[in-house]
Design a protein around this motif. Structure first.
Motif, PDB file in Angstrom:
ATOM      1  N   GLU A   1       0.826  -1.208   0.000  1.00 39.84           N
ATOM      2  CA  GLU A   1       0.000   0.000   0.000  1.00 39.84           C
ATOM      3  C   GLU A   1       0.862   1.261   0.000  1.00 39.84           C
TER       4      GLU A   1
ATOM      5  N   VAL B   1       2.032   1.884  -3.497  1.00 37.48           N
ATOM      6  CA  VAL B   1       1.037   2.535  -4.358  1.00 37.48           C
ATOM      7  C   VAL B   1       1.041   4.038  -4.113  1.00 37.48           C
TER       8      VAL B   1
ATOM      9  N   LEU C   1      -1.328  -5.393  -4.935  1.00 35.55           N
ATOM     10  CA  LEU C   1      -2.351  -4.352  -4.869  1.00 35.55           C
ATOM     11  C   LEU C   1      -2.341  -3.573  -6.167  1.00 35.55           C
TER      12      LEU C   1
ATOM     13  N   ALA D   1      -4.332  -0.026  -8.131  1.00 35.12           N
ATOM     14  CA  ALA D   1      -5.222   1.113  -7.974  1.00 35.12           C
ATOM     15  C   ALA D   1      -5.314   1.854  -9.305  1.00 35.12           C
TER      16      ALA D   1
ATOM     17  N   ILE E   1      -7.079   8.645  -6.083  1.00 34.38           N
ATOM     18  CA  ILE E   1      -7.175   7.218  -6.377  1.00 34.38           C
ATOM     19  C   ILE E   1      -8.658   6.871  -6.477  1.00 34.38           C
TER      20      ILE E   1
ATOM     21  N   GLU F   1     -10.081   3.662  -7.721  1.00 39.22           N
ATOM     22  CA  GLU F   1     -10.457   2.287  -7.396  1.00 39.22           C
ATOM     23  C   GLU F   1      -9.286   1.585  -6.725  1.00 39.22           C
ATOM     24  N   TRP F   2      -9.619   0.663  -5.825  1.00 40.26           N
ATOM     25  CA  TRP F   2      -8.636  -0.193  -5.166  1.00 40.26           C
ATOM     26  C   TRP F   2      -9.007  -1.634  -5.415  1.00 40.26           C
ATOM     27  N   SER F   3      -8.005  -2.462  -5.496  1.00 38.00           N
ATOM     28  CA  SER F   3      -8.250  -3.890  -5.562  1.00 38.00           C
ATOM     29  C   SER F   3      -7.055  -4.596  -4.946  1.00 38.00           C
ATOM     30  N   GLU F   4      -7.293  -5.824  -4.476  1.00 37.99           N
ATOM     31  CA  GLU F   4      -6.220  -6.548  -3.796  1.00 37.99           C
ATOM     32  C   GLU F   4      -6.287  -8.030  -4.180  1.00 37.99           C
TER      33      GLU F   4
END
Length: 145
Positions: A67, A70, A124, A126, A135, A137-140
């Motif tokens: 994180e 990012v 991760l 984004a 930012i 969108e987030w995705s993991e």
């Protein structure tokens, strides 16, 4: 069980004597075995708690490092918008790979993959609005080998 006929002089009665000590020993042995099995299962369960918590701690450490990667990449892109390419960083025993791809006119896709020496990996990604640095969108995605 063995029964013996005896004559009791005191009360002047006749009766049978049973082998109650052998039966009591058998019952005690059964209960001891049951308790031993329960104790061993509890010890095995408690023995698994420590590795589980250690694994969760390692996974969270990698998550926060990725994180930070990012956010670091997004900050660098705001400072130098035209000259940024994907890079590789090393923090302690973690190797962090950054991949940046344009996505549409104003958006950019940032992917950070963090891999530790302990064979854990976290990825991760984004989507960032390039002019504002927001930012969207987030995705993991977690990998455990």
């Amino acid at each position: 069980m063995e029964r013996k006929y005896i004559y009791r002089e005191k009360n002047r009665t006749c009766g049978y004597v049973t082998n109650s000590r052998g039966a009591a020993l058998f019952i005690v042995l059964v209960y001891v075995q049951i308790m031993l099995i329960i104790i061993l299962h509890v010890l095995m369960f408690l023995g698994q708690l420590r590795p589980v918590s250690r694994n969760e701690q390692e996974r969270m450490r990698l998550h926060y490092i990725a994180e930070a990667g990012v956010y670091f990449t997004a900050e660098q892109m705001l400072r130098e918008p035209d000259e940024y390419i994907g890079q590789e960083y090393r923090i302690e025993d973690v190797t962090m790979r950054v991949l940046v791809e344009p996505r549409g006119k104003d958006e950019v896709w940032i992917q950070v993959s963090a891999t530790a020496m302990s064979l854990y990996s976290t990825r991760l990604w984004a989507v960032m609005n390039r002019p504002t640095g927001k930012i969207m969108e987030w995705s993991e995605f977690r990998l455990v080998y």
